[in-house]
Design a protein around this motif. Structure first.
Motif, PDB file in Angstrom:
ATOM      1  N   VAL A  64       0.808  -1.221   0.000  1.00  0.00           N
ATOM      2  CA  VAL A  64       0.000   0.000   0.000  1.00  0.00           C
ATOM      3  C   VAL A  64       0.842   1.271   0.000  1.00  0.00           C
ATOM      4  O   VAL A  64       0.293   2.376  -0.080  1.00  0.00           O
ATOM      5  CB  VAL A  64      -0.968   0.030   1.202  1.00  0.00           C
ATOM      6  N   LYS A  65       2.140   1.144   0.089  1.00  0.00           N
ATOM      7  CA  LYS A  65       3.011   2.324   0.101  1.00  0.00           C
ATOM      8  C   LYS A  65       2.792   3.163  -1.135  1.00  0.00           C
ATOM      9  O   LYS A  65       2.713   2.642  -2.254  1.00  0.00           O
ATOM     10  CB  LYS A  65       4.476   1.898   0.173  1.00  0.00           C
ATOM     11  N   GLY A  66       2.698   4.470  -0.922  1.00  0.00           N
ATOM     12  CA  GLY A  66       2.485   5.388  -2.033  1.00  0.00           C
ATOM     13  C   GLY A  66       1.028   5.552  -2.422  1.00  0.00           C
ATOM     14  O   GLY A  66       0.690   6.461  -3.187  1.00  0.00           O
ATOM     15  N   ARG A  67       0.150   4.684  -1.918  1.00  0.00           N
ATOM     16  CA  ARG A  67      -1.276   4.780  -2.230  1.00  0.00           C
ATOM     17  C   ARG A  67      -2.113   5.108  -0.991  1.00  0.00           C
ATOM     18  O   ARG A  67      -3.111   5.811  -1.087  1.00  0.00           O
ATOM     19  CB  ARG A  67      -1.778   3.469  -2.825  1.00  0.00           C
ATOM     20  N   PHE A  68      -1.730   4.592   0.144  1.00  0.00           N
ATOM     21  CA  PHE A  68      -2.476   4.807   1.385  1.00  0.00           C
ATOM     22  C   PHE A  68      -1.696   5.744   2.292  1.00  0.00           C
ATOM     23  O   PHE A  68      -0.462   5.732   2.319  1.00  0.00           O
ATOM     24  CB  PHE A  68      -2.680   3.485   2.132  1.00  0.00           C
ATOM     25  N   THR A  69      -2.438   6.540   3.072  1.00  0.00           N
ATOM     26  CA  THR A  69      -1.829   7.440   4.041  1.00  0.00           C
ATOM     27  C   THR A  69      -2.578   7.329   5.361  1.00  0.00           C
ATOM     28  O   THR A  69      -3.806   7.485   5.398  1.00  0.00           O
ATOM     29  CB  THR A  69      -1.877   8.895   3.558  1.00  0.00           C
ATOM     30  N   ILE A  70      -1.841   7.068   6.422  1.00  0.00           N
ATOM     31  CA  ILE A  70      -2.435   7.019   7.755  1.00  0.00           C
ATOM     32  C   ILE A  70      -2.129   8.330   8.468  1.00  0.00           C
ATOM     33  O   ILE A  70      -1.028   8.883   8.335  1.00  0.00           O
ATOM     34  CB  ILE A  70      -1.926   5.805   8.562  1.00  0.00           C
ATOM     35  N   SER A  71      -3.119   8.830   9.193  1.00  0.00           N
ATOM     36  CA  SER A  71      -2.939  10.082   9.922  1.00  0.00           C
ATOM     37  C   SER A  71      -3.809  10.052  11.179  1.00  0.00           C
ATOM     38  O   SER A  71      -4.611   9.138  11.363  1.00  0.00           O
ATOM     39  CB  SER A  71      -3.300  11.279   9.044  1.00  0.00           C
ATOM     40  N   ARG A  72      -3.650  11.074  12.015  1.00  0.00           N
ATOM     41  CA  ARG A  72      -4.438  11.120  13.245  1.00  0.00           C
ATOM     42  C   ARG A  72      -4.870  12.545  13.529  1.00  0.00           C
ATOM     43  O   ARG A  72      -4.235  13.504  13.092  1.00  0.00           O
ATOM     44  CB  ARG A  72      -3.624  10.581  14.417  1.00  0.00           C
ATOM     45  N   ASP A  73      -5.951  12.653  14.265  1.00  0.00           N
ATOM     46  CA  ASP A  73      -6.441  13.937  14.752  1.00  0.00           C
ATOM     47  C   ASP A  73      -6.466  13.833  16.267  1.00  0.00           C
ATOM     48  O   ASP A  73      -7.323  13.165  16.832  1.00  0.00           O
ATOM     49  CB  ASP A  73      -7.835  14.220  14.187  1.00  0.00           C
ATOM     50  N   ASN A  74      -5.522  14.488  16.902  1.00  0.00           N
ATOM     51  CA  ASN A  74      -5.396  14.369  18.354  1.00  0.00           C
ATOM     52  C   ASN A  74      -6.645  14.848  19.077  1.00  0.00           C
ATOM     53  O   ASN A  74      -7.106  14.233  20.038  1.00  0.00           O
ATOM     54  CB  ASN A  74      -4.186  15.156  18.844  1.00  0.00           C
ATOM     55  N   ALA A  75      -7.197  15.957  18.626  1.00  0.00           N
ATOM     56  CA  ALA A  75      -8.345  16.540  19.325  1.00  0.00           C
ATOM     57  C   ALA A  75      -9.562  15.625  19.255  1.00  0.00           C
ATOM     58  O   ALA A  75     -10.331  15.534  20.200  1.00  0.00           O
ATOM     59  CB  ALA A  75      -8.666  17.903  18.735  1.00  0.00           C
ATOM     60  N   LYS A  76      -9.713  14.938  18.125  1.00  0.00           N
ATOM     61  CA  LYS A  76     -10.878  14.069  17.941  1.00  0.00           C
ATOM     62  C   LYS A  76     -10.588  12.632  18.303  1.00  0.00           C
ATOM     63  O   LYS A  76     -11.486  11.780  18.195  1.00  0.00           O
ATOM     64  CB  LYS A  76     -11.367  14.153  16.496  1.00  0.00           C
ATOM     65  N   MET A  77      -9.340  12.333  18.717  1.00  0.00           N
ATOM     66  CA  MET A  77      -8.961  10.954  19.063  1.00  0.00           C
ATOM     67  C   MET A  77      -9.359  10.015  17.935  1.00  0.00           C
ATOM     68  O   MET A  77      -9.952   8.950  18.158  1.00  0.00           O
ATOM     69  CB  MET A  77      -9.624  10.537  20.375  1.00  0.00           C
ATOM     70  N   THR A  78      -9.025  10.399  16.734  1.00  0.00           N
ATOM     71  CA  THR A  78      -9.427   9.638  15.554  1.00  0.00           C
ATOM     72  C   THR A  78      -8.221   9.382  14.659  1.00  0.00           C
ATOM     73  O   THR A  78      -7.378  10.262  14.481  1.00  0.00           O
ATOM     74  CB  THR A  78     -10.517  10.384  14.776  1.00  0.00           C
ATOM     75  N   VAL A  79      -8.166   8.180  14.123  1.00  0.00           N
ATOM     76  CA  VAL A  79      -7.137   7.800  13.159  1.00  0.00           C
ATOM     77  C   VAL A  79      -7.811   7.607  11.805  1.00  0.00           C
ATOM     78  O   VAL A  79      -8.919   7.051  11.732  1.00  0.00           O
ATOM     79  CB  VAL A  79      -6.422   6.515  13.595  1.00  0.00           C
ATOM     80  N   PHE A  80      -7.143   8.050  10.767  1.00  0.00           N
ATOM     81  CA  PHE A  80      -7.693   7.968   9.419  1.00  0.00           C
ATOM     82  C   PHE A  80      -6.792   7.104   8.532  1.00  0.00           C
ATOM     83  O   PHE A  80      -5.582   7.035   8.740  1.00  0.00           O
ATOM     84  CB  PHE A  80      -7.796   9.361   8.797  1.00  0.00           C
ATOM     85  N   LEU A  81      -7.417   6.492   7.537  1.00  0.00           N
ATOM     86  CA  LEU A  81      -6.669   5.802   6.492  1.00  0.00           C
ATOM     87  C   LEU A  81      -7.207   6.288   5.153  1.00  0.00           C
ATOM     88  O   LEU A  81      -8.311   5.922   4.753  1.00  0.00           O
ATOM     89  CB  LEU A  81      -6.804   4.282   6.604  1.00  0.00           C
ATOM     90  N   GLN A  82      -6.436   7.139   4.502  1.00  0.00           N
ATOM     91  CA  GLN A  82      -6.805   7.629   3.176  1.00  0.00           C
ATOM     92  C   GLN A  82      -6.280   6.636   2.156  1.00  0.00           C
ATOM     93  O   GLN A  82      -5.070   6.382   2.101  1.00  0.00           O
ATOM     94  CB  GLN A  82      -6.207   9.014   2.933  1.00  0.00           C
ATOM     95  N   MET A  83      -7.190   6.083   1.380  1.00  0.00           N
ATOM     96  CA  MET A  83      -6.837   5.054   0.408  1.00  0.00           C
ATOM     97  C   MET A  83      -7.092   5.580  -0.991  1.00  0.00           C
ATOM     98  O   MET A  83      -8.249   5.843  -1.357  1.00  0.00           O
ATOM     99  CB  MET A  83      -7.652   3.782   0.666  1.00  0.00           C
ATOM    100  N   ASN A  84      -6.032   5.739  -1.757  1.00  0.00           N
ATOM    101  CA  ASN A  84      -6.133   6.218  -3.142  1.00  0.00           C
ATOM    102  C   ASN A  84      -5.687   5.130  -4.109  1.00  0.00           C
ATOM    103  O   ASN A  84      -5.049   4.155  -3.709  1.00  0.00           O
ATOM    104  CB  ASN A  84      -5.253   7.457  -3.310  1.00  0.00           C
ATOM    105  N   SER A  85      -6.012   5.328  -5.358  1.00  0.00           N
ATOM    106  CA  SER A  85      -5.636   4.372  -6.410  1.00  0.00           C
ATOM    107  C   SER A  85      -5.985   2.950  -6.008  1.00  0.00           C
ATOM    108  O   SER A  85      -5.163   2.030  -6.123  1.00  0.00           O
ATOM    109  CB  SER A  85      -4.134   4.494  -6.711  1.00  0.00           C
TER     110      SER A  85
END
Length: 121
Positions: A64-85
Motif C-alpha cells: 500500500v506504500k504510495g497509495r495509502f496514508t495514515i494520519s491522526r487527529d489528536n483533538a478528535k482521538m481519531t485515526v484515518f486511512l486515506q486510500m487512493n488508487s
C-alpha cells in the motif's frame, strides 16, 4: 474500556478513493500505536499501516506504500486511512487496532468491529 469504532468503508471502482476513520475512546492514547489491518475472504489477516500517537511516525505494508496514508487527529482521538488508487486486491474487511507502546504487534490488544471495503474492476 477502550473502544474503537470504524467508519467509511464502501464500494468503489478501481482507481477510486476511500477514507476510513477510527474513533478511539476509553483510554489515554498518547503513548500508544494505532493502525489498520485487513482480511480478505479466504486469506489471513495482514498489516496495512500504523501510526505512533506520540510523534506521528508512520509505517506501511509494501503493498500500500504510495497509495495509502495514515494520519491522526489528536483533538478528535481519531485515526484515518486515506486510500487512493484502489485496486480490486484491496477488497477486504479493514480493522482498526490499537496497542499500548511504541509498536503495533501482529495481535494488538484492541480491535474495532471492522468495515468492508470493496473495489470493483
Amino acid at each position: 474500556q477502550v473502544q474503537l469504532v470504524e467508519s467509511g468503508g464502501g464500494l468503489v471502482q478501481a482507481g477510486g478513493s476511500l477514507r476510513l476513520s477510527c474513533a478511539a475512546s476509553g483510554g489515554t492514547f498518547s503513548l500508544w500505536t494505532m493502525g489498520w489491518f485487513r482480511q480478505a475472504p479466504g486469506q489471513e489477516r495482514e498489516f496495512v499501516a500504523a501510526i505512533r500517537w506520540s510523534g506521528g511516525s508512520t509505517y506501511y505494508a509494501d503493498s500500500v506504500k504510495g497509495r495509502f496514508t495514515i494520519s491522526r487527529d489528536n483533538a478528535k482521538m481519531t485515526v484515518f486511512l486515506q486510500m487512493n488508487s484502489l485496486k480490486p486486491e484491496d477488497t477486504a474487511i479493514y480493522y482498526c487496532a490499537a496497542n499500548p507502546g511504541m509498536v503495533l504487534p501482529t495481535n494488538p490488544r484492541y480491535w474495532g468491529q471492522g468495515t468492508q471495503v470493496t473495489v470493483s474492476s
